[in-house]
Design a protein around this motif. Structure first.
Motif, short mmCIF file in Angstrom:
data_model
loop_
_atom_site.label_atom_id
_atom_site.label_comp_id
_atom_site.label_asym_id
_atom_site.label_seq_id
_atom_site.Cartn_x
_atom_site.Cartn_y
_atom_site.Cartn_z
N GLU A 148 -6.60 -6.38 0.76
CA GLU A 148 -6.41 -6.49 -0.70
C GLU A 148 -7.12 -5.35 -1.42
OE1 GLU A 148 -7.79 -10.41 -1.51
OE2 GLU A 148 -5.90 -11.38 -0.95
N GLU A 149 -8.30 -4.96 -0.95
CA GLU A 149 -9.01 -3.84 -1.56
C GLU A 149 -8.23 -2.54 -1.35
OE1 GLU A 149 -12.83 -3.92 0.27
OE2 GLU A 149 -13.62 -5.50 -1.05
N GLY A 152 -5.29 -2.60 -3.66
CA GLY A 152 -5.72 -2.41 -5.03
C GLY A 152 -5.95 -0.94 -5.35
N ARG A 155 -2.61 0.80 -5.66
CA ARG A 155 -1.98 0.54 -6.96
C ARG A 155 -2.59 1.42 -8.04
NH1 ARG A 155 -1.99 -4.84 -5.02
NH2 ARG A 155 -3.97 -5.27 -6.07
#
Length: 208
Positions: A148-149, A152, A155
């Motif tokens: 997820e990091e 992120g 993105r």
């Protein structure tokens, strides 16, 4: 738990890693990075070894000596494969791994078998295995959090690229408008388009 190894055959060194068991392998399959390369002994049970590439790197960018290290590590961590000579190690990018609900824990197949490469390993090279084992460390990473990091940050990078692209388009539009305005201004001041109040050959002040 995950075992991490350092392959120092290149500069800078690279990390190789593998799960301690099939359940850890399952998490690595689920939460791997698109930059991860997966290694396994072909048609024989073995550890799942991973190599994490830099962004935009491909399988062609893997140094041959790093490939040898990864394949030796896979072979050494296969109960049957470690005893065999002339075995094939298969490797592919993580996103080519295919997992379906009907598969057993730790089992995978491939979305596109044509994207799977093989490397023949004739025998175990103890010097390589021993060198890698000396760098072995154990960690308990949160695979989901790491993924997820990573996503992120990606993105954020994409947003930055879009923002910079819009700013460049805005600057280009502003420049075009300024050039059009200057062109229009220059056109208005051409001699043939200029007029005068001078009364040629008429010095009379009479209005009659």
């Amino acid at each position: 738990m995950v075992f991490y190894f350092t392959s120092n055959v290149t500069s800078p060194p690279v990390k190789l890693f593998m799960g301690i068991d099939k359940y850890e392998n399952e998490d690595l399959i689920k939460w791997g990075f698109p930059e991860d390369v997966w290694f396994h002994v072909d048609n024989v049970s073995s550890a799942h070894v991973y190599l994490r590439l830099q962004k935009n790197q491909t399988l062609d960018d893997i140094h041959q000596d790093v490939l040898i290290d990864a394949c030796q590590l896979v072979k050494a961590n296969s109960i049957n494969g470690n005893k065999m000579n002339n075995i094939d190690i298969v490797y592919t990018m993580w996103d080519n791994l295919k997992k379906t609900p009907s598969m057993e824990v730790g089992q995978v197949s491939f979305h596109n078998p044509k994207l799977v490469r093989k490397m023949r390993v004739e025998r175990r090279i103890n010097e390589v295995v021993n060198r890698l084992n000396k760098t072995k460390i154990e960690e308990h990473p949160n695979f989901q959090q790491q993924r997820e990091e990573r996503d992120g940050l990606e993105r954020q990078d994409r947003k930055k690229v879009v923002r910079e692209h819009k700013e460049r388009e805005k600057d280009m539009l502003k420049k075009k408008l300024e050039e059009a305005e200057m062109k229009s201004y220059s056109s208005l001041h051409k001699p043939e388009k200029m007029s005068t109040n001078y009364d040629d050959d008429n010095d009379s002040d009479d209005f009659m």
